[in-house]
Motif scaffolding. Structure first.
Motif, PDB file in Angstrom:
ATOM      1  N   LEU A   1       0.984  -1.191   0.149  1.00  0.00           N
ATOM      2  CA  LEU A   1       0.240   0.183   0.162  1.00  0.00           C
ATOM      3  C   LEU A   1       0.454   1.092   0.241  1.00  0.00           C
ATOM      4  O   LEU A   1       1.625   1.376   0.761  1.00  0.00           O
ATOM      5  CB  LEU A   1      -0.847   0.112   1.192  1.00  0.00           C
ATOM      6  CG  LEU A   1      -1.543  -0.979   1.041  1.00  0.00           C
ATOM      7  CD1 LEU A   1      -2.349  -1.151   2.346  1.00  0.00           C
ATOM      8  CD2 LEU A   1      -2.837  -1.308   0.704  1.00  0.00           C
ATOM      9  N   THR A   2       0.379   2.553  -0.350  1.00  0.00           N
ATOM     10  CA  THR A   2       1.238   3.864  -0.344  1.00  0.00           C
ATOM     11  C   THR A   2      -0.184   4.743  -0.044  1.00  0.00           C
ATOM     12  O   THR A   2      -1.864   4.568  -1.001  1.00  0.00           O
ATOM     13  CB  THR A   2       1.597   3.758  -1.932  1.00  0.00           C
ATOM     14  OG1 THR A   2       0.593   4.211  -2.603  1.00  0.00           O
ATOM     15  CG2 THR A   2       2.650   2.735  -2.492  1.00  0.00           C
ATOM     16  N   GLY A   3       0.717   5.535   0.834  1.00  0.00           N
ATOM     17  CA  GLY A   3      -0.098   6.359   1.476  1.00  0.00           C
ATOM     18  C   GLY A   3      -1.299   5.881   2.319  1.00  0.00           C
ATOM     19  O   GLY A   3      -1.761   4.997   2.678  1.00  0.00           O
ATOM     20  N   GLY A   4      -1.713   6.795   3.034  1.00  0.00           N
ATOM     21  CA  GLY A   4      -3.224   6.962   4.259  1.00  0.00           C
ATOM     22  C   GLY A   4      -2.426   5.864   5.316  1.00  0.00           C
ATOM     23  O   GLY A   4      -0.953   6.082   5.797  1.00  0.00           O
ATOM     24  N   LEU A   5      -3.264   5.169   5.681  1.00  0.00           N
ATOM     25  CA  LEU A   5      -2.997   4.302   6.918  1.00  0.00           C
ATOM     26  C   LEU A   5      -3.497   2.521   7.014  1.00  0.00           C
ATOM     27  O   LEU A   5      -4.084   2.647   5.829  1.00  0.00           O
ATOM     28  CB  LEU A   5      -3.571   4.841   8.045  1.00  0.00           C
ATOM     29  CG  LEU A   5      -2.941   5.802   8.973  1.00  0.00           C
ATOM     30  CD1 LEU A   5      -3.959   6.603  10.395  1.00  0.00           C
ATOM     31  CD2 LEU A   5      -1.681   6.146   9.030  1.00  0.00           C
ATOM     32  N   SER A   6      -2.706   1.484   7.521  1.00  0.00           N
ATOM     33  CA  SER A   6      -2.469   0.301   7.532  1.00  0.00           C
ATOM     34  C   SER A   6      -2.372  -0.688   8.559  1.00  0.00           C
ATOM     35  O   SER A   6      -1.610   0.647   9.842  1.00  0.00           O
ATOM     36  CB  SER A   6      -3.168  -0.086   5.487  1.00  0.00           C
ATOM     37  OG  SER A   6      -1.100  -0.976   6.605  1.00  0.00           O
ATOM     38  N   GLY A   7      -3.744  -1.499   8.988  1.00  0.00           N
ATOM     39  CA  GLY A   7      -2.585  -1.996  10.330  1.00  0.00           C
ATOM     40  C   GLY A   7      -3.145  -2.890  10.686  1.00  0.00           C
ATOM     41  O   GLY A   7      -4.339  -3.628   9.526  1.00  0.00           O
TER      42      GLY A   7
END
Length: 391
Positions: free
Chosen positions: A172-178
């Motif tokens: 992924l690119t940009g933003g948030l994940s988790g």
């Protein structure tokens, strides 16, 4: 309740395939040693130095093929770390796998939206990865925090020089994940500061956006010159040099009270001085500064950073030894990319402080472009989080 302990692996090699093969072999050996049931390990962390960032998709695909049934999260950084070891500015990779019940966590990203309020899954805490270039990232962190019952986030932002990215069963690119965790996943988390005040806490009495106009009712520039002992007749270029190593610690009113004199509290946000208006005696700071908040000028301080890291690791150990939180199962450590061995005096020194206190436990992490704890984005800090068996 965990069914087994976490397992971790780390390797440095010029080729990502060599490093990954080594790490996967280590994980398989350690999983086999626990005699865990097939499919017991469900969540995995993968952190790699930015040398391997161009191969992110291939790395993730290989992990999914070699360790099926594991949901993978992670990011790229200027360096990665494991128990007692750091790899800074060299090709390296670290992995960790956890035997969590599949129903106890959910991955999230732009591709996998957060669960709705009516969902049968209730988020308690969240591990967060992301990119610093994301617009309004502080607002996104605050919104995510509000979607958990405790408000507690932990993690950090990618610090890769060539390709900032993060993983959540995809690249992924940009933003948030988790990862969102429910209340059955027990953890203890602490923030360690890396800077020391060089002046008193001052009240912000006048500000506009990221401009600090007055402190304690006086021009902001006059205050920093007093705290640094700078002469009034210093030339502009000399003043700029004197301020170049100066940072500011910002806290909200009386909410973040230091435990000891000459130290910052855990919620203090350290930001850069980015400009000076000599005519109007105004300072520009690398973040918004609200009137009514507290501000102290500070500098990076290796010995203070070492002492504070020792303090938080000891606090965690003491809580574990009290029996209130069960046993330590695994740990994550996210440290600022401006810290690491060189800042602590020798290679591996930062990680060895943690290992000396907590023991040689499964631990991985990375050197970040910003550290996340609660709903704040920090700088020059470390965030140490341990997962426990609960009680």
């Amino acid at each position: 309740m965990l069914r087994a302990s976490f397992v971790h692996a780390h390797a440095a090699a010029p080729d990502w395939q060599e490093a990954l093969t080594d790490c996967v072999g280590q994980l398989r050996t350690r999983i086999a040693a626990q005699h865990a049931a097939p499919g017991a390990f469900t969540l995995g962390w993968c952190y790699f130095s930015d040398y391997f960032a161009p191969a992110a998709e291939a790395i993730l695909e290989a992990l999914q093929q070699n360790l099926p049934g594991v949901a993978w999260v992670g990011t790229a950084g200027l360096g990665v770390l494991a128990s007692g070891v750091e790899y800074i500015d060299e090709p390296a990779l670290v992995l960790m796998a956890a035997p969590l019940p599949a129903e106890s966590f959910r991955l999230f990203s732009g591709r996998q939206p957060l669960a709705t309020v009516s969902s049968d899954f209730v988020a308690h805490t969240a591990l967060v990865h992301g990119e610093g270039s994301t617009p309004d990232i502080q607002d996104l962190l605050h919104e995510l925090s509000e979607r958990t019952t405790t408000g507690y986030l932990f993690g950090g932002l990618s610090s890769a020089r060539n390709r900032t990215l993060h993983l959540a069963d995809g690249v992924l690119t940009g933003g948030l994940s988790g990862v969102l965790f429910d209340s059955s996943v027990h953890l203890i988390s602490r923030v360690t500061q890396g800077c020391q005040p060089i002046g008193p806490q001052r009240a912000v009495t006048g500000s506009e956006g990221n401009y600090v106009i007055t402190l304690d009712g006086r021009p902001a520039l006059d205050c920093v010159m007093q705290d640094l002992g700078i002469d009034d007749d210093l030339l502009a270029e000399e003043l700029s040099d004197a301020l170049s190593a100066t940072l500011v610690g910002i806290s909200s009113g009386n909410e973040d009270v230091p435990l000891h004199a000459g130290k910052f509290g855990a919620d203090t946000l350290v930001r850069h001085l980015v400009g000076v208006d000599l005519q109007n005696r105004v300072l520009a700071v690398g973040d918004q500064v609200d009137a009514g908040s507290q501000l102290a000028f500070c500098k990076r301080h290796p010995e203070a950073a070492r002492r504070d890291l020792l303090r938080i690791a000891t606090e965690i150990r003491d809580e574990l030894e009290s029996g209130a939180s069960g046993e330590l199962a695994g740990a994550l450590y996210v440290s600022c990319s401006g810290r690491g061995g060189p800042h602590f005096g020798a290679r591996h020194a930062e990680l060895r402080v943690v290992r000396d206190v907590l023991g040689d436990v499964p631990l991985v992490g990375f050197f970040a472009g910003g550290e996340v704890a609660r709903d704040h984005l920090y700088g020059y800090t470390g965030v140490l989080t341990v997962f426990t068996t609960g009680t």
